[in-house]
Design an enzyme around this catalytic site. Structure first.
Site, short mmCIF file in Angstrom:
data_model
loop_
_atom_site.label_atom_id
_atom_site.label_comp_id
_atom_site.label_asym_id
_atom_site.label_seq_id
_atom_site.Cartn_x
_atom_site.Cartn_y
_atom_site.Cartn_z
N CYS A 84 0.84 -1.20 0.00
CA CYS A 84 0.00 0.00 0.00
C CYS A 84 0.88 1.25 0.00
CB CYS A 84 -0.99 -0.03 1.15
SG CYS A 84 -2.36 1.15 0.92
N HIS A 194 -3.68 -4.83 -0.58
CA HIS A 194 -3.31 -5.45 0.68
C HIS A 194 -3.39 -6.98 0.56
CE1 HIS A 194 -3.22 -1.90 3.36
NE2 HIS A 194 -4.11 -1.41 2.51
N GLU A 196 -2.48 -9.09 2.71
CA GLU A 196 -2.85 -9.62 4.03
C GLU A 196 -4.36 -9.54 4.27
OE1 GLU A 196 -2.48 -5.23 4.95
OE2 GLU A 196 -1.69 -6.67 3.49
#
Length: 213
Positions: A84, A194, A196
């Site tokens: 990001c 992202h 994750e």
């Protein structure tokens, strides 16, 4: 000798560090959240997160000596992954609300506002993966990844003329206009989205990165 890779999530006050820690542990990495210089330098991989404003992230990173750590790791070919705003600060500069802030200048280019009907770009989107991408290996073209951002890199200007050096692999996404979604450049990889927070697809991306460490 253990095959488990040691990954440091660099803690400089910006980023979803706990989410990153859980996602990396899920795919088998030995993860530590720290800003300790020696640990960050010794790790097999360094993940640099980032949320919020470009200028604030750069200020926090410099105060934690993260700029120096990233530069030293890359000069020795030690892998770094930016996520990001952690990707955006790898570029030459960022411009937000008319304010220009110097980035780490690992790649030429400018981070600027997204031109779209709806900003921020928040939610799931596909990515046009670069040919031969290692980051997106094993993933279908219609997979979706989670984005949250109002700024992006719109142009890629770095060219490699040395035939012995692999050219960067640049992947793109579109929200109102095309923007850089991911870069794989020697030891330095980065994603605007992202991983994750991108479910199984994000887990595969992280697995692919860890497999290169």
């Amino acid at each position: 000798m253990s095959d488990v890779k040691k990954v440091v999530v660099f803690d400089y006050g910006f980023g979803n560090i706990r989410s990153a820690e859980r996602a990396l542990a899920r795919v088998g990495a030995d993860v530590e959240i720290t800003r300790d210089y020696d640990k960050a330098m010794a790790a097999d991989g360094l993940l640099v997160p980032g949320v919020g404003a470009f200028a604030a992230c750069m200020k926090g990173l410099r105060e934690a000596r993260g700029d120096w750590i990233v530069g030293r790791r890359l000069s020795g070919g030690r892998p770094v992954l930016g996520i990001c705003v952690g990707m955006q600060i790898l570029f030459e500069r960022g411009i937000e609300h008319g304010e220009e802030t110097a980035g780490l200048d690992e790649w030429p280019g400018e981070v600027g506002p997204l031109k779209a009907d709806v900003v921020p770009h928040m939610g799931w989107n596909t990515v046009d993966a670069a040919a031969g991408s290692e980051l997106f290996a094993g993933l279908d073209a219609d997979e979706r990844y989670y984005f949250v951002h109002s700024y992006a890199v719109h142009d890629w200007t770095l060219e490699v003329t040395n035939p012995h050096i692999r050219a960067p692999r640049v992947s793109w996404a579109t929200h109102g206009e095309p923007f850089v979604a991911a870069v794989e450049n020697q030891a330095l990889w980065a994603t605007q989205f992202h991983p994750e927070k991108s479910g199984d697809a994000g887990a595969q991306l992280l697995t692919n990165w860890i497999g290169t460490l």
